[in-house]
Design a protein around this motif. Sequence first.
Motif, short mmCIF file in Angstrom:
data_model
loop_
_atom_site.label_atom_id
_atom_site.label_comp_id
_atom_site.label_asym_id
_atom_site.label_seq_id
_atom_site.Cartn_x
_atom_site.Cartn_y
_atom_site.Cartn_z
N PRO A 115 0.83 -1.21 0.00
CA PRO A 115 0.00 0.00 0.00
C PRO A 115 0.87 1.26 0.00
O PRO A 115 1.93 1.31 0.63
N HIS B 224 1.23 5.55 0.38
CA HIS B 224 0.69 6.76 1.03
C HIS B 224 1.40 7.98 0.48
O HIS B 224 2.63 8.03 0.44
N GLN C 161 3.11 2.35 3.24
CA GLN C 161 2.52 2.58 4.56
C GLN C 161 1.28 1.71 4.70
O GLN C 161 0.47 1.61 3.77
N GLU C 162 1.11 1.10 5.85
CA GLU C 162 0.07 0.10 6.04
C GLU C 162 -1.32 0.62 5.72
O GLU C 162 -2.16 -0.10 5.17
N ASP C 163 -1.60 1.89 6.05
CA ASP C 163 -2.95 2.43 5.82
C ASP C 163 -3.04 3.19 4.49
O ASP C 163 -3.98 3.93 4.25
N GLY C 164 -2.06 2.97 3.60
CA GLY C 164 -2.08 3.64 2.30
C GLY C 164 -3.03 2.98 1.33
O GLY C 164 -3.74 2.02 1.65
N GLN C 165 -3.04 3.51 0.08
CA GLN C 165 -3.91 2.95 -0.96
C GLN C 165 -3.34 1.64 -1.48
O GLN C 165 -2.12 1.50 -1.66
N TYR C 166 -4.23 0.70 -1.76
CA TYR C 166 -3.83 -0.58 -2.33
C TYR C 166 -3.11 -0.33 -3.66
O TYR C 166 -3.56 0.44 -4.50
N TRP D 8 2.49 11.95 0.70
CA TRP D 8 2.74 12.95 1.73
C TRP D 8 3.62 14.05 1.14
O TRP D 8 4.15 13.91 0.03
#
Length: 314
Positions: free
Chosen positions: A188, A190, A204-209, A192
Motif C-alpha cells: 500500500p 501513502h 505505509q500500512e494504511d495507504g492505498q492498495y 505525503w
Amino acid sequence: MTNIRKESVTFHTVDETDAGQRIDNFLIRLLKGVPKSHVYRILRSGEVRVNKGRVDAAYRLEPGDEVRLPPVRIAEREEKVVPPGHFPVVYEDEALLVIDKPAGVAVHGGSGVSFGVIEQLRRARPEARYLELVHRLDRETSGLLMVAKKRSALVRLHEMIRNDVPEKRYAALGLGAWPEGRRHVKLPLHKWNTPEGEKRVRVQEDGQYAHTVFTVEERFADFTLVEALLRTGRTHQIRVHMQAMGCPIAGDERYGDFSANRELARQGLKRMFLHARSLKLPHPLSDEPLDLSAPLPAELNRYLESLRRHAPQL
C-alpha cells in the motif's frame, strides 16, 4: 500585470464536445480568469440561462443547448509564452491521441513548471477545440501518453482507468538484484509532502492498495532489467515498489541511490531508466482493441548495450 476586460452578453451553442458535462464545469473552463465564486453566483442568481430558462449548477448540457452568459469582468493576466510542441504520434483518430513523450518534459504546467505537454499540444494545434490529458507520466518517465480529443472519450477512458482496464507495461532498470523471475508486489502507498512542499510517496500500512507485477528480462552483475505491469495506477507506484524491494530504478533522483546515480551519469545514463512502452485497451468510443507500443529511447538503448558489452550477465 493584470488587466480587467468587461465582456458583453454572449451566447454559446453546445455541441458534442461539451455535451454531458455540468454547466458549472463548462463555465469554469470557458470563463478563465473569473473566480469560481463568481461563476456560482451568476448561476444562483439566474443570470446564466440555458434555452432561456434558469438552471442549477448540476444541470448537464445537451447537444444544441443555447447558453446565455451575462456580462462578466475577466482578469487578463500576462500569459507566459508557450512554444508549440510536436511529439511522436503513436496513434490518432477523431477521439484519441497517443504520443511518445520524451523524458524531461512535464505533462502539464504547475509546481514551478510554466507549461507542459498539454499546453504545447494546444499551442501546436490551435484548430483543436478539445485536448485533455487522460492520465499522467512523471516528468522523467518517457513513453506512451494518452490525450482525449473528445469529452465523451475522456469520460470513458477515466472510467476504464478507475476499473484498471488499460494494460500498461513499463521497462525499468533496477540497481541491484531482483529477488525472483516474476513477482506480484502488493504494497500500500501513502502520499505525503516534505517540509519543502515536495510530493512524496512511501509504503505505509494504511495507504492505498497498489499492485505491480514485475518480470525479469535481463540480469547483470549490478543491475536487473524488468518489465513492470501495472494492476493499479498509483502515483510513483513502480518507483516506490522497486525501492521497497531493494532494487531502486537507476537514475531515480527521488527514490533511488543518489551516489550510484552520480556514477551512472558519468557513465552516460543521465535520466531515470523508466519507459512506458506498451498500452492495451479498448477504444473509448468503438471498443476496437488497441495494442500500442513505443520503442525504448535511444539513450536507454545505448546504456543497455554498454551493459551487455561490459557487464557480466547472469
